[in-house]
Design an enzyme around this catalytic site. Structure first.
Site, PDB file in Angstrom:
ATOM      1  N   CYS A   1      15.556  39.727  46.747  1.00 48.12           N
ATOM      2  CA  CYS A   1      15.464  38.283  46.970  1.00 48.12           C
ATOM      3  C   CYS A   1      15.289  37.577  45.640  1.00 48.12           C
ATOM      4  O   CYS A   1      15.243  38.196  44.568  1.00 48.12           O
ATOM      5  CB  CYS A   1      14.292  37.961  47.891  1.00 48.12           C
ATOM      6  SG  CYS A   1      12.680  38.353  47.179  1.00 48.12           S
TER       7      CYS A   1
ATOM      8  N   CYS B   1      12.337  38.615  43.590  1.00 47.04           N
ATOM      9  CA  CYS B   1      12.571  39.850  42.834  1.00 47.04           C
ATOM     10  C   CYS B   1      13.265  39.538  41.513  1.00 47.04           C
ATOM     11  O   CYS B   1      12.922  40.103  40.467  1.00 47.04           O
ATOM     12  CB  CYS B   1      13.428  40.815  43.650  1.00 47.04           C
ATOM     13  SG  CYS B   1      12.685  41.380  45.192  1.00 47.04           S
TER      14      CYS B   1
ATOM     15  N   ASP C   1      48.622  29.549  36.709  1.00 48.50           N
ATOM     16  CA  ASP C   1      49.508  30.469  36.017  1.00 48.50           C
ATOM     17  C   ASP C   1      50.923  30.247  36.567  1.00 48.50           C
ATOM     18  O   ASP C   1      51.087  29.781  37.695  1.00 48.50           O
ATOM     19  CB  ASP C   1      49.048  31.908  36.260  1.00 48.50           C
ATOM     20  CG  ASP C   1      50.006  32.915  35.668  1.00 48.50           C
ATOM     21  OD1 ASP C   1      50.349  32.766  34.489  1.00 48.50           O
ATOM     22  OD2 ASP C   1      50.418  33.835  36.395  1.00 48.50           O
TER      23      ASP C   1
ATOM     24  N   ASP D   1      47.536  35.504  39.040  1.00 48.71           N
ATOM     25  CA  ASP D   1      47.848  36.708  39.816  1.00 48.71           C
ATOM     26  C   ASP D   1      47.882  37.965  38.963  1.00 48.71           C
ATOM     27  O   ASP D   1      48.119  39.046  39.490  1.00 48.71           O
ATOM     28  CB  ASP D   1      49.193  36.552  40.523  1.00 48.71           C
ATOM     29  CG  ASP D   1      50.367  36.685  39.568  1.00 48.71           C
ATOM     30  OD1 ASP D   1      50.248  36.196  38.419  1.00 48.71           O
ATOM     31  OD2 ASP D   1      51.390  37.268  39.943  1.00 48.71           O
TER      32      ASP D   1
ATOM     33  N   ASP E   1      45.156  37.130  33.619  1.00 45.62           N
ATOM     34  CA  ASP E   1      44.437  35.932  34.059  1.00 45.62           C
ATOM     35  C   ASP E   1      42.966  36.207  34.346  1.00 45.62           C
ATOM     36  O   ASP E   1      42.214  35.274  34.633  1.00 45.62           O
ATOM     37  CB  ASP E   1      45.081  35.367  35.336  1.00 45.62           C
ATOM     38  CG  ASP E   1      46.545  35.001  35.147  1.00 45.62           C
ATOM     39  OD1 ASP E   1      46.853  34.384  34.113  1.00 45.62           O
ATOM     40  OD2 ASP E   1      47.353  35.345  36.012  1.00 45.62           O
TER      41      ASP E   1
END
Length: 832
Positions: free
Chosen positions: A18, A21, A430, A626, A630
């Site tokens: 959590c 933590c 892109d 893609d 990138d």
């Protein structure tokens, strides 16, 4: 090591559950001598530490974290990464078993406890089932709470353990000694169902969170695996031996065989071969490498053997640089998560303090029955304030949002993926594979004179070549017969030649024809100039005397790209194209897509730097790509989208993946992200507001004044209802509409029209139909071709959803006529 003599380390942290933590780990690391900067990312379970190696070591950092009740994996390279992956997989499997068992046990406990606990034997069954739920399924909460207590700290596990533990012990006391309450005229209620339901809900929420963030480091693992672990080292005497990649030093001579990845950055010493550099450039065409050419680690040698000289090795390679960029960009926290962290850091101690205050206040106010009322108030506060709704606020919205996105071809990674989408004002696209199809195609085939009679020769010659442009021509002429080719010769960078039926033929560029002594006539030259002006690659086909054909090859713009750009701009978002391709094709693609701003010839670092510059100018940037090239820009962007038919690494680095690579989904992804983020915020507001209202009521503040209060039974019900409210609010996302109805816009501006009725604008009529029988993109193309064959019809067909949008510029065809045209192609049309 940096100039200020500090070192940056990235370490995996285990044992965190959590926000409290995370704060505990960060505090432990900051207290180490020599530590300059600390950042712990709960989504990736990674700690980024900038420290002075003269003052502390990685082992010292690990000891500090272990002293706080957690663990730090300090080993280097793949070994530490694999160990972290193994631990994460084992933890997830254990959590899944605990959550499923807890839910299976909590359901009968809740039913029996709410309606049948007055039956004698049922009370003992409740105790048995609740004991298994708490001390088998929920054991980790009590172990973690004890560990935190030993270090003088508290987290969400502490609150869960205390609330369920007190409820369980209180119920057990009532089960064993019911007369204590009955002698005072009170009923000895059991609250085993509250403890069981709390454990089940929190474990379920934790499981959902684990599923959402489980693969956040997979992109880094795949990037690291791109570099081969063994290489062929060429000794001074010419002998070749296999060595580990870590043994390679700058200046060493290496042999890279066909099909192997380039191991380090360097330059070609001997040999010639095309190399696939799409890893960095994103472009589908390989680059011919000859002596003196630069090579990059991770790229692929396609055909010939290359001798290379290493120039940059280890952390100095461009691949290693991209890995570091992805690591740094993924290490940041979302602002909404930091707000939750700050609240959660004080939530547990505040709730426990309020419960203790309620107990003391009741005991002091009523010496006779105050102790009993105080215990009830303490238990009620701890039960009603259990962070179940808070724990479910984010993961339930994510799960529903992911499901909604999946139905629409949009895959969302986790909560961090949603934070910046609501404020995105710039989208960087892109080119290759995002706006375009990502593969070269013959767009123009111009025959000179009777050259079309030699189409079979053109096809046969190109089939002998391995160049992508030749493959595009061969695919275009795929229906031709295959005459035998003799004396075949391939000139790297120019083209191919061969003899067919005694005649010599050539296919390639102008340099090939010049070397063969074939003159290019005026008509062929004019056609080539026109194709070149459109940023297309020109392929000549000629015999030994004259040019027979001129082909234009290009990476075709996706049909959906203009509509995608228009949808983004309609939402007030600025659109850029940034590509590694040359300026001419980049300008042409941008023009066709309706984009005014572009940058060409940009390498991966340049893409990431461009995104960073936009961010420095105050923009919220979404990156869409893609390719592996990138990945650094995707990680740097505020909101990142990967196209599903591209690189796995790009998809792993991105926050959102578009299945099927339809660019019109980009705007839908942003809208879905905004809706999901809004739902998360609503859930968080409700979770906090619920506690603000419920805790005073549970403590009995209003009971002396209005006679109104809560007992643990009602507190458990309220806690469950708060969780149901959060889940119910998240489920509203299922009914969300992702594609907003556009303003007045023609079909050319926006082919994805959401209404089904006819629309008349600019003397055109448009209708939408459902298409049945399509299974792939070829099916879609057949249906589209059949409709467009009708005079005055312009049709656009999508596969997912299977819909045809038909525009009539002349007379409007009837449904029967359209159905007949589609049926001839083997498909069925349905009215919507």
């Amino acid at each position: 090591m940096e100039r200020n003599e500090t070192q940056t380390g990235l370490f995996s942290v285990t044992g965190m559950h959590c926000a409290a933590c995370v704060a505990r780990v960060e505090k432990a690391l900051r207290h180490c001598e020599g530590v300059r900067e600390v950042g712990v990312n709960p989504a990736t379970a990674m700690a980024r530490v900038v420290y002075d190696p003269q003052c502390c070591t990685a082992d010292g950092l690990r000891s500090a974290v272990q002293a706080a009740g957690y663990d730090l994996l300090t080993g280097g390279g793949d070994e530490a990464a694999d160990e972290a992956d193994r631990r994460a997989a084992a933890d997830y499997r254990l959590l899944r078993r605990q959550a499923l068992l807890a839910v299976a046990l909590a359901l009968p406990v809740a039913v029996l406890g709410m309606w049948f606990q007055s039956v004698g034997w049922v009370r003992w069954v409740l105790w048995l089932l609740a004991s298994v739920t708490l001390f088998v399924c929920g054991r980790s909460f009590f172990v973690s709470a004890w560990r935190q207590l030993r270090h003088g700290a508290a987290n969400m596990d502490t609150l869960v353990a205390v609330s369920t533990g007190v409820s369980y012990l209180f119920s057990l006391f009532n089960l064993l000694f019911p007369r204590v309450w009955e002698s005072r005229g009170m009923e000895a209620h059991l609250y085993f169902e509250s403890a069981s339901v709390v454990i089940a809900f929190v474990l379920l929420g934790r499981l959902l969170e684990a599923r959402a963030k489980g693969r956040t480091t997979e992109a880094l693992r795949k990037l690291m695996r791109l570099q081969p672990q063994e290489v062929s080292l060429v000794e001074p005497d010419g002998a070749i031996r296999r060595v580990r990649i870590g043994e390679v030093r700058p200046g060493d001579r290496l042999l890279v065989r066909p099909g192997e990845r380039i191991p380090v950055d360097g330059e070609v010493c001997e040999g010639s071969s095309p190399v696939d550099e799409s890893l960095f450039s994103g472009e589908p065409l390989p680059v011919l490498k000859q002596p003196g050419a630069e090579l990059f680690a991770g790229t692929v040698n396609l055909r010939g053997a290359l001798h290379m000289r290493a120039t940059r090795v280890g952390d100095g390679t461009m691949l290693a640089h991209i890995i570091r960029q992805v690591q740094e960009a993924q290490g940041s926290k979302a602002p909404v998560q930091r707000l939750v962290d700050r609240v959660a850091a004080v939530f547990v101690p505040v709730v426990m303090t309020l419960a203790a205050v309620a107990f003391v206040a009741w005991w002091a106010a009523d010496p006779a029955d105050g102790f009993t009322r105080g215990v009830l108030a303490l238990v009620t506060v701890l039960v009603v304030a259990c962070p179940c709704a808070l724990g479910l606020a984010t993961p339930t919205a994510i799960v529903v949002g992911i499901g909604k996105g999946a139905e629409n071809g949009i895959l969302i990674r986790n909560a961090e993926s949603l934070e910046a989408a609501a404020r995105v004002d710039v989208v960087v696209l892109d080119k290759t594979g995002t706006l375009t199809e990502g593969r070269p195609e013959v767009t123009d085939l111009i025959w000179c004179g009777d050259g079309d009679r030699r189409a079979a020769c053109f096809s046969a010659l190109e089939r002998c070549s391995t160049h992508p442009l030749a493959a595009a021509v061969a695919e275009r002429l795929g229906g031709q017969p295959h005459p035998e080719v003799s004396d075949f010769e391939e000139r790297p960078g120019e083209g191919v030649s061969g003899r067919i039926d005694g005649e010599t033929y050539h296919a390639g560029n102008a340099a090939l024809l010049a070397a063969a002594g074939v003159a290019v006539d005026a008509n062929a030259a004019a056609a080539a100039d026109r194709l070149a002006a459109q940023a297309k690659s020109v392929v000549y086909f000629a015999d030994s005397r004259r040019v027979l054909a001129v082909a234009g090859v290009a990476d075709r713009l996706k049909r959906e790209s203009p509509a995608a750009v228009q949808a983004l701009r309609a939402r007030g978002i600025d659109v850029w194209v940034v590509t590694g391709d040359a300026e001419a094709p980049a300008r042409e693609i941008a023009r066709q897509a309706g984009i005014e701003s572009f940058r060409a010839g940009v390498l991966p670092q340049g893409k990431r730097d461009f995104v960073r510059q936009l961010q420095a100018d105050g923009h919220r940037v979404a990156m869409v790509g893609d390719g592996i090239n990138d990945s650094a820009a995707l990680a740097q962007a505020d909101f990142s989208v990967a196209m599903g038919r591209g690189s796995d690494i790009a998809m792993d680095a991105a926050m959102v993946t578009i299945v099927g690579s339809d660019p019109t989904k980009i705007a839908e992804a942003i809208r879905l992200s905004r809706l999901t983020l809004r739902t998360i915020r609503q859930n968080l507001v409700w979770a906090f507001l619920y506690n603000v209202i419920a805790i005073p009521v549970a403590a009995g503040v209003f009971e002396p004044l209005f006679g109104f209060g809560l007992n643990p039974m009602l507190a458990g019900l309220a806690m469950a209802l708060s969780s149901l409210c959060v889940v119910g609010n998240s489920l509203r996302l299922k009914r969300a509409v992702l594609t907003e109805r556009p303003m007045r816009r023609t079909a050319a501006e926006h082919p994805h029209i959401e209404h089904t009725e006819s629309v008349s604008e600019n003397n055109t009529t448009m209708k939408k139909y459902r298409v049945e029988g399509m299974m792939c993109d070829h099916c879609r193309a057949h249906v589209e071709k059949a409709l467009n064959a009708l005079e005055g019809v312009s049709a656009h067909v999508t596969l997912d959803p299977a819909v045809a949008v038909v525009e009539f510029s002349g007379r409007e065809y009837s449904f029967a006529e359209l159905q007949e045209a589609v049926a001839a192609a083997g498909y069925t049309l349905r009215e919507m």
